[in-house]
Write a protein that holds these residues in place. Structure first.
Motif, short mmCIF file in Angstrom:
data_model
loop_
_atom_site.label_atom_id
_atom_site.label_comp_id
_atom_site.label_asym_id
_atom_site.label_seq_id
_atom_site.Cartn_x
_atom_site.Cartn_y
_atom_site.Cartn_z
N THR A 158 -0.33 -2.32 0.53
CA THR A 158 -0.58 -1.43 -0.93
C THR A 158 0.08 0.01 -0.82
N ASN A 176 -1.74 3.96 -6.72
CA ASN A 176 -1.64 2.83 -5.81
C ASN A 176 -0.91 1.47 -6.51
N ARG A 178 0.39 -2.43 -5.48
CA ARG A 178 0.66 -3.37 -4.61
C ARG A 178 2.17 -3.77 -4.55
#
Ligand SMILES: [Cu+2]
Length: 181
Positions: A158, A176, A178
């Motif tokens: 991530t 954040n 992925r």
């Protein structure tokens, strides 16, 4: 390039004993101090390796000329990092240029890493608030200025985009996403 990395590595090493000597948490007792100092040193070694050249679990710095796309980033005093593109477009293997503008009145930074790297980075910033970044995964941007960082994304961790000026991450200045294959 090699000597640049060593230069950064050395400055980290040199900075640490100064912090340890003058620091708040250190110097209570000699034994403990020594233990902490040595753990700091080995930490600094890792830092020089991973942090110094900017390569880490989510990729590495790249030449601007190799960028396949550009994302505009704005940093604000409301502790927001805004992106011009949907971050789900970031895939492993892509080289992306970020044009980072500080729209606020105080300095901010834009740093690319994973969770663990950003935590380490935040800790260093607390220990050495005046540290100026010359490593490839972070730019410090003065109010009104625009800086560029080009990143070759790699891996499946991530990604954490963050500002680690003390207090900013805690106030929500991170994003954040992925990293997809
Ligand atoms: Cu900030």
């Amino acid at each position: 390039m090699k000597s640049l990395k060593i230069g950064i590595f050395c400055s980290v090493l040199v900075a640490f004993p100064a912090v340890a000597g003058g620091g708040h948490d250190h110097g209570h007792e000699k034994q403990k101090d020594r233990g902490q100092a040595s753990s700091h040193n080995s930490h600094a070694k890792n830092e020089g390796h991973e942090h110094g050249d900017g390569a880490g679990p989510v990729g590495s710095p790249a030449q601007p000329s190799s960028a396949q796309s550009t994302i505009l980033v704005s940093l604000t005093d409301q502790m927001k990092i805004n992106f011009s593109e949907d971050l789900s477009s970031i895939k492993s293997g892509k080289v992306i240029q970020f044009l980072v503008t500080n729209e606020g009145n105080i300095p901010h930074e834009f740093s690319i890493g994973n969770q663990a790297e950003q935590k380490e980075h935040a800790k260093m910033m607390r220990d050495m608030p005046d540290m100026v970044h010359s490593d490839g995964n972070t730019v410090t941007v003065d109010p009104g200025a625009t800086k560029t960082i080009t990143w070759h994304f790699e891996g499946d961790d991530t990604i954490v985009f963050a500002c680690n000026i003390p207090g900013h991450y805690e106030a929500g200045m991170f994003q954040n996403v992925r990293l997809n294959p």
